[in-house]
Every structure is written in structure tokens, then in C-alpha cells.
Write an enzyme that holds these catalytic residues in place. Structure first.
Site, mmCIF file in Angstrom:
data_model
loop_
_atom_site.group_PDB
_atom_site.id
_atom_site.type_symbol
_atom_site.label_atom_id
_atom_site.label_comp_id
_atom_site.label_asym_id
_atom_site.label_seq_id
_atom_site.Cartn_x
_atom_site.Cartn_y
_atom_site.Cartn_z
ATOM 1 N N ASP A 171 -22.733 84.750 40.986
ATOM 2 C CA ASP A 171 -21.689 84.741 42.006
ATOM 3 C C ASP A 171 -21.566 83.341 42.588
ATOM 4 O O ASP A 171 -22.580 82.679 42.859
ATOM 5 C CB ASP A 171 -22.031 85.724 43.130
ATOM 6 N N HIS A 222 -14.116 87.419 42.584
ATOM 7 C CA HIS A 222 -15.038 87.664 43.704
ATOM 8 C C HIS A 222 -14.323 87.476 45.042
ATOM 9 O O HIS A 222 -14.960 87.201 46.049
ATOM 10 C CB HIS A 222 -16.230 86.725 43.589
ATOM 11 N N HIS A 226 -14.092 85.576 50.388
ATOM 12 C CA HIS A 226 -15.356 86.304 50.537
ATOM 13 C C HIS A 226 -15.430 87.136 51.824
ATOM 14 O O HIS A 226 -16.442 87.107 52.540
ATOM 15 C CB HIS A 226 -16.548 85.338 50.481
ATOM 16 N N HIS A 323 -26.964 83.640 41.883
ATOM 17 C CA HIS A 323 -25.929 82.845 42.535
ATOM 18 C C HIS A 323 -25.893 81.402 42.047
ATOM 19 O O HIS A 323 -26.945 80.786 41.841
ATOM 20 C CB HIS A 323 -26.118 82.869 44.057
#
Length: 356
Positions: A171, A222, A226, A323
């Protein structure tokens, strides 16, 4: 960038009645077995293999002790695949107003049987990033709303439990500093993975975004900024998805479809229904590396946690959350790739892990 995934005989799928931020399940204590998982939060759907662990009551990550790291086996890095060995998986063009439903493949079903008037079997295969036209009972698909199936609310937490494949997913939403090192390692080992990128990260890091796509990695959505999708109305969710897709197209000429990971792993029934209708399959995870929560983690901690919890058949179909902004992740990655290669476990993309 946490999300959760239920193991299933083919895929872990849940029907969410009113879930909050998805907690981190411990799915690594027993080999996958055909069973219906019973979460402590409202269920999403049944049809999942794997023993059913009890989910922790909150999303707070469980503290973990860092034991001494056992030596990992070395493996000869694989040569970087050629362009012909790394097909570009870009969804076929679809109508701008196309709406989708999610479906779990049943035994005997074929693409031809599942196609509707709005999409051909070839378009469905391309849209879902299928690596062949063979379907696996239990695998999740996105189909046009006109398809002859009953719509499902799905959340994917594991891929094929019978194949030795692991999806390391990365991510990106914060720092990009360790990303070149991560890409160098993946290239050196000839490995392609799935990157869940925010629109803002892509806009701030256009060259890295282009490199991710050029080197054959799978791009996924994604969100733009966010946010916690549970706090957004339907229009705002769609704008987050669509803006991110536009940025990916403009910067790298690539699509983020058909996979989406909800920011913070936060979802409910409305979130899942909205993103599925928009053409995205919600992807959670089998194992959170914890590289972004709690106290800073060392590379040793990450290697020990992942290799121990994904021992034996627990690695089959696993989706691991990591990540791009984590330096310990960048430092741990070579050892993880060598470890899985030595075990004969392929590290690959979400789309390949979901397949036959």
C-alpha cells in the site's frame, strides 16, 4: 492501509452487515480447511475455507514479541522476466455507465455461461486480470450487472488455498522514500506484486508510478486521499475511486481496476456494495505485517512474523499487507523472497493468487 480477508475454499469472502475498521485476524495457526468462518463482527458471506479464528474485538494491532530470527535459506535470484513473460493486464474498455456485481464461481461454471449482453467472455477475463480462461470454484469475479447471477457482497481475504502462491501487497499513501529500493529488489528477483496506490501518492510520485507499471507490477486502487470510506456518502466514494483511476491513466496509462483496498481496512456493507458496483473487487488481507502500526518494527521482526505465520500450507493463497513507505519492509523484502523461493512458494500478484 489495513484491510481484512476471510480464507475460503477458494477465497475468503464475507457478507458485511455493519463492520467497522477491519481487525487483524490471526489466520496462521492451522492449515486451510474447508469451514465457514464465524467472525465476532457481523458476517459478510459464507463460502470460505480455512479454520475460523476468533477476531480481536478492535482494530488495535496485537503486540508481538520479536524472537530471534532463524536463518533463512538462500535461493538463486530468478532472472527478470522478459516483456513477453510479463503480460500487461489492462481491463478491456467498458461503457462509462457500466455497473458490476460480484460473484463466487460455482463448480462447472464457465466464462461463456457467466457473460451477459454487456461484456463478452474475453472482456470479463481481461477485466478480472485472469491469467487463463479456466475458472476455479470459489474464486471471486466481477461481472456486468446483466450477468445471470445473484449479486453478492464480497470481501476477499485469501486466494487459492490449494496453490503455493503468496501475494505480497504494498500500500502506498505516505512516504515514497523506500520504494526505489523495493522495486530494485523485486526486479532483481524477477517478482511482480500488486501495489495499492492512492491518487495523491501517484500525483506526488509520477516517475515511481510509471516505473511500477513499466516493470510489470499490478496497479490497484487505494482511494484518492485515504479517507475512512465509512464516513463518506456514495457520491464521495465514487469520486475517490474515479479520481484515482483518472490519475493512473494520465500518469502511467494504466488502470487501477479491478482491485480496491479500503483505507485503514475500514468498511461496511454500503462501502463494499458501492465499490463493487463501480467495478472494484474489495481486497483485504490474510496477514498484516504490522509494518505501519504500533512501535516501529525491525526488518527482523517482519521476516520472523511473516515466515512463521505463513509456515507450511498457511502460505497457500495468502495475501500479505505491507507498505511502500516502510524502510523495514524494504530491508526485509530480499530475505522474504529468498525464504519463499527456497520453499517453492511463488510470490506474485493478487490476480494470480486468486486464480486456479
Amino acid at each position: 492501509m489495513r484491510s481484512r480477508l476471510l480464507p475460503a475454499t477458494a477465497i475468503l469472502v464475507l457478507l458485511v452487515a455493519a463492520c467497522g475498521r477491519a481487525p487483524q485476524p490471526d489466520l496462521t495457526q492451522a492449515a486451510p480447511a474447508t469451514a465457514t468462518r464465524t467472525p465476532t463482527e457481523p458476517p459478510i458471506a459464507t463460502a470460505q475455507p480455512s479454520a475460523a479464528p476468533t477476531l480481536p474485538p478492535t482494530a488495535t494491532a496485537r503486540p508481538s514479541v520479536t524472537p530471534t530470527l532463524p536463518p533463512t535459506a538462500t535461493a538463486t535470484p530468478m532472472p527478470m522476466p522478459t516483456a513477453s513473460a510479463m503480460p500487461t493486464l489492462t481491463p478491456a474498455p467498458i461503457a462509462s455507465d457500466q455497473r458490476f456485481v460480484a460473484h463466487t464461481v460455482a463448480p462447472g461454471e464457465t466464462l461463456a455461461a457467466l457473460a451477459g449482453p454487456d461484456m463478452t467472455p474475453a472482456q470479463i477475463a481481461a477485466y478480472n486480470h485472469l491469467h487463463s480462461d479456466r475458472l476455479r470454484p470459489g474464486m471471486p469475479l466481477l461481472l456486468p450487472r446483466s450477468a445471470p447471477v445473484t449479486p453478492e457482497t464480497l470481501l476477499v481475504e485469501r486466494g487459492n488455498p490449494d496453490a503455493p502462491r503468496v501475494a505480497i501487497t504494498l500500500d502506498a499513501g505516505a512516504s515514497a522514500a523506500p520504494t526505489p529500493q523495493i522495486l530494485d529488489t523485486l526486479r532483481a528477483h524477477g517478482v511482480r506484486v500488486t501495489f495499492f496506490l492512492t491518487g495523491r501518492w501517484m500525483r506526488d510520485n509520477p516517475e515511481l508510478t510509471r516505473r511500477i507499471v513499466a516493470e510489470g507490477h499490478e496497479l490497484a486502487n487505494h482511494s484518492l486521499n485515504h479517507p475512512d470510506f465509512r464516513t463518506l456518502d456514495r457520491a464521495a466514494m465514487l469520486e475517490e475511486l474515479n479520481a484515482t483511476e483518472r490519475i493512473a491513466q494520465e500518469i502511467a496509462g494504466a488502470s487501477t481496476r479491478p482491485f480496491f483496498r479500503p483505507p485503514y481496512g475500514a468498511y461496511n456493507r454500503e462501502v463494499l456494495a458501492t465499490v463493487i458496483e463501480a467495478g472494484y473487487l474489495p481486497i483485504y488481507w490474510t496477514l498484516d505485517s504490522l509494518d505501519s502500526v504500533g512501535q516501529p518494527k525491525s526488518a527482523e521482526f517482519l521476516v520472523e512474523r511473516i515466515t512463521t505465520r505463513l509456515a507450511g500450507e498457511q502460505a497457500n493463497g495468502a495475501i500479505v499487507l505491507m507498505h511502500c513507505g516502510s524502510q523495514p519492509t524494504a530491508d526485509a523484502l530480499p530475505r522474504l523472497l529468498e525464504h519463499f523461493a527456497a520453499r517453492g512458494v511463488k510470490v506474485t500478484t493478487v490476480s494470480e493468487v486468486l486464480g486456479p
